[in-house]
Design a protein around this motif. Structure first.
Motif, short mmCIF file in Angstrom:
data_model
loop_
_atom_site.label_atom_id
_atom_site.label_comp_id
_atom_site.label_asym_id
_atom_site.label_seq_id
_atom_site.Cartn_x
_atom_site.Cartn_y
_atom_site.Cartn_z
N PHE A 14 -11.80 6.30 7.78
CA PHE A 14 -12.27 6.01 6.42
C PHE A 14 -11.11 5.61 5.52
CE2 PHE A 14 -16.42 8.18 7.21
CZ PHE A 14 -17.22 7.17 6.70
N THR A 15 -9.93 6.17 5.76
CA THR A 15 -8.74 5.76 4.99
C THR A 15 -8.41 4.30 5.26
OG1 THR A 15 -7.85 8.01 5.03
CG2 THR A 15 -6.30 6.23 4.58
N ILE A 16 -8.47 3.89 6.52
CA ILE A 16 -8.23 2.49 6.87
C ILE A 16 -9.24 1.59 6.16
CG2 ILE A 16 -8.36 0.79 8.75
CD1 ILE A 16 -5.82 2.35 8.92
N LEU A 17 -10.51 1.94 6.22
CA LEU A 17 -11.56 1.12 5.58
C LEU A 17 -11.35 1.04 4.07
CD1 LEU A 17 -14.67 2.43 7.56
CD2 LEU A 17 -13.63 0.16 7.77
N PHE A 18 -11.05 2.18 3.45
CA PHE A 18 -10.84 2.22 2.00
C PHE A 18 -9.61 1.40 1.61
CE2 PHE A 18 -8.71 4.24 -1.65
CZ PHE A 18 -9.70 4.09 -2.62
N THR A 19 -8.53 1.54 2.37
CA THR A 19 -7.28 0.85 2.04
C THR A 19 -7.46 -0.66 2.13
OG1 THR A 19 -6.02 2.73 2.91
CG2 THR A 19 -4.83 0.66 2.60
N VAL A 20 -8.11 -1.12 3.19
CA VAL A 20 -8.33 -2.56 3.36
C VAL A 20 -9.24 -3.09 2.26
CG1 VAL A 20 -9.30 -4.34 4.87
CG2 VAL A 20 -7.89 -2.51 5.84
N LYS A 21 -10.26 -2.32 1.91
CA LYS A 21 -11.19 -2.75 0.85
C LYS A 21 -10.47 -2.87 -0.50
CE LYS A 21 -15.66 -1.64 -1.26
NZ LYS A 21 -15.24 -1.90 -2.64
N MET A 22 -9.58 -1.93 -0.80
CA MET A 22 -8.95 -1.88 -2.12
C MET A 22 -7.74 -2.80 -2.26
SD MET A 22 -10.89 0.10 -3.78
CE MET A 22 -9.91 0.33 -5.26
N GLU A 23 -7.17 -3.24 -1.15
CA GLU A 23 -5.96 -4.07 -1.20
C GLU A 23 -6.29 -5.52 -0.87
OE1 GLU A 23 -2.97 -5.55 -2.09
OE2 GLU A 23 -2.54 -3.40 -2.12
N PRO A 24 -6.31 -6.42 -1.85
CA PRO A 24 -6.66 -7.83 -1.59
C PRO A 24 -5.74 -8.51 -0.57
CG PRO A 24 -6.68 -7.36 -3.95
CD PRO A 24 -6.10 -6.16 -3.28
N LYS A 25 -4.47 -8.08 -0.50
CA LYS A 25 -3.54 -8.69 0.45
C LYS A 25 -3.93 -8.43 1.90
CE LYS A 25 0.54 -8.53 -2.57
NZ LYS A 25 1.90 -7.97 -2.76
#
Length: 319
Positions: free
Chosen positions: A46-57
């Protein structure tokens, strides 16, 4: 009368999962590492999913495939572990006949999905290193979506015969499964019929699908290594190879336990049953736990995003 009893027992309404035969007294202790791995799996993915969602880069093909892997790992571990923990903690061993086959389907479907996603990630690294100028034009968002859809269709079509073959057998010997989940061969071995078709198809899936994916992954990395060694400086070679290390570690974490479990189950007949079952659980639980850790530790963009998240939120906690 005997015929009547046999007929009534054919395809029972429930199966009984024994857990780990021979280690029943240690079920509570075994549940501690199992539960810990599951918690790490949930938090990490879930951390991976959240991080990718929140970081446009991170909105690029490499991380889209990583998100697919995270979702696959979440579903794969959730398809077996809650029931396993119910057996360990509450001695809740019954599982509905149809629920058993549903669990079997999800487990094999998402295992096939994981193998396909690892192949797609190898393709991503191949294009990024061997043809970097065309990376953004080759791996566009529609292409990534089509690759994901192809992996879903491939997995569903190849695994469906597992379910159809297993459900067609008459189960009239016993409804007791010596396992923690509805593993394919553990279930079909209960059938009072010639199950060689199911056994051969299981061999085909384990050997052909995984070996084919592994062959193409190896082929991709052969070309990647050739491209890396053609770079002019050592620093450039190390930096380029560093972009592949996370993926290589995930491949090793996924395939080594799976092949070890497969060959041990087929060839090591003198190994105690409880050891077979423990290994069969490990190869489904360890990769989903390790994958987000590997990418979190090895990928600078994910580390940077998480650090920014904690640095920004940190002062608010103490204010």
């Amino acid at each position: 009368m005997s015929d009547s009893n046999t007929t009534n027992f054919t395809n029972p309404s429930t199966f009984i999962l024994l857990g780990i035969p021979g280690l029943e007294a240690a079920h509570i202790w075994i549940s501690i590492p199992f539960c810990t791995m599951y918690i790490i799996t949930i938090l990490g993915n879930f951390t991976i999913l959240f991080t990718v969602k929140m970081e446009p880069k991170l909105h690029v093909p490499m991380y889209y495939f990583l998100c697919m892997l995270a979702v696959t790992d979440l579903v794969l571990s959730t398809s077996i572990l809650p029931k396993t923990l119910n057996i360990f903690w509450f001695n809740s061993r019954e599982i509905d006949f149809n629920a058993c086959f549903t669990q079997m389907y999800f487990m094999h479907f998402f295992s096939a999905m994981e193998s396909g996603i690892l192949l797609a990630m190898a393709l991503d690294r191949y294009v990024a290193i061997c043809d970097p100028l065309r990376y953004s034009t080759i791996l566009t968002n529609p292409v990534v979506s089509k690759i994901g859809l192809a992996m879903v269709l491939r997995g569903s079509m190849l695994v469906l015969p597992y379910l159809l073959l297993a459900k067609r057998w008459p189960y009239c010997r016993t409804n007791i499964i010596p396992h923690t989940y509805c593993e394919h061969m553990a279930v079909v071995n209960l059938a009072c019929a010639d199950i060689r078709v199911s056994s051969y198809y299981g061999l085909f899936m384990a050997f052909f699908l995984s070996s084919l994916d592994l062959f193409f992954i190896a082929l991709s990395y052969t070309q990647i290594l050739r491209a890396i060694f053609s770079l002019p400086t050592k620093d450039a070679r190390l930096k380029t190879f560093g972009t592949c290390v996370s993926h290589i570690c995930v491949i090793l974490a996924s395939y080594i336990p799976a092949f070890f479990s497969f060959f041990m189950h087929r060839l090591s007949h003198n190994v105690p049953l409880y050891f077979h079952i423990l290994i069969a659980n490990m190869y489904l639980l360890v990769p989903p736990m390790l994958n987000p850790i590997i990418y979190g530790v090895r990928t600078k963009q994910i580390r940077d995003r998480l650090l920014r998240l904690f640095i920004i939120k940190g002062p608010k906690v103490f204010s």
